[in-house]
Write a protein that holds these residues in place. Sequence first.
Motif, PDB file in Angstrom:
ATOM      1  N   ASP A 105      45.049  45.072  31.973  1.00 47.18           N
ATOM      2  CA  ASP A 105      43.705  44.506  31.855  1.00 47.18           C
ATOM      3  C   ASP A 105      42.710  45.563  31.387  1.00 47.18           C
ATOM      4  OD1 ASP A 105      44.278  41.903  32.597  1.00 47.18           O
ATOM      5  OD2 ASP A 105      43.751  42.180  34.703  1.00 47.18           O
ATOM      6  N   LYS A 109      41.488  44.266  27.975  1.00 46.45           N
ATOM      7  CA  LYS A 109      40.285  43.471  28.201  1.00 46.45           C
ATOM      8  C   LYS A 109      39.072  44.316  28.563  1.00 46.45           C
ATOM      9  CE  LYS A 109      41.063  39.717  30.621  1.00 46.45           C
ATOM     10  NZ  LYS A 109      41.588  38.842  31.689  1.00 46.45           N
ATOM     11  N   ASP A 198      38.509  34.732  27.724  1.00 45.74           N
ATOM     12  CA  ASP A 198      39.220  35.091  28.951  1.00 45.74           C
ATOM     13  C   ASP A 198      39.471  33.826  29.757  1.00 45.74           C
ATOM     14  OD1 ASP A 198      40.336  36.220  31.167  1.00 45.74           O
ATOM     15  OD2 ASP A 198      38.714  37.634  31.562  1.00 45.74           O
TER      16      ASP A 198
END
Length: 294
Positions: A105, A109, A198
């Motif tokens: 992550d 992200k 997301d």
Amino acid sequence: MNEIADPVVRVEQVRELAGDLVVIPDRRVPLVPNIGLVGGAEAVLVVDTGMGTENAETVLRFATEFARGRRLYVTSTHFHPEHAFGAHVFAGAATYLVNRAQAADLTHKGPGYLHMFTGLGEAVARRLAGVRLPAPDVVYDREHDLDLGGRVVRLRATGRAHSNGDQVVTVPDAGVMFTGDLVEAGQFAIFPWFPPHDTDVSGTRWLAVMARLAGQRPSVVVPGHGDIGDAGLLTDVHDYLAALRDETWRRRDSAMPEDTIVAEVRAAMLARHPDWEGREWIEHGVRCLCAEHA
């Protein structure tokens, strides 16, 4: 959009939960997490860092004084900016460890969340200026037991729930559980449901995680945000998620338009919890559960 207050971490009101175990409380300030410090004979673990370089420097100074020469470790309950976007400050001073899904992550992200949060207002943008996304020193798969010297802390990846890389940190000898944003106190569950960017949050899996955590019956629960409580916090979140799912899916079964479902379920949840904060997250939760409807 209302300007968000400066999310500054302050250490003046540190609360001791057990011997060599304290929490720097969030003081109910948005985008400030509850931050834990857990000590053993040989080392200290910091749980979450606060948002940005300056906040993390405050936490590191406090942790260094608290440790009194002991080795430092740092971990984050998940990758979101107020929890992990300060870990870079600990480089060279502490060992940073997270689960494999959270490490992914951070890599994949993290840049998008840095950009998104910078747009939340001037105060948040200042806190995030110059942030470098952290690179963990130690990555584990699902379970890691960290021996601090006479005290073992359990780090457990929960699997996909609030995020892909959620992690629960427990201190068995003190009966303390750090949950990150799997649990908030006095606040509706935060659903980071932002399609198409997301959509990793899962209401159904989150509900299953809460059932497992409640079964552990911790004495003290430190939520990601809000007041420290007991195992009742776990039950509160479980019951809210169950009600949110049931109210959403009952309407989804009747082919009701999604916007109507949102409006009706929002009203129902506000009637159940009129004093809870974070009302904007109800809609995100409903839309997530609409997408998960079988």
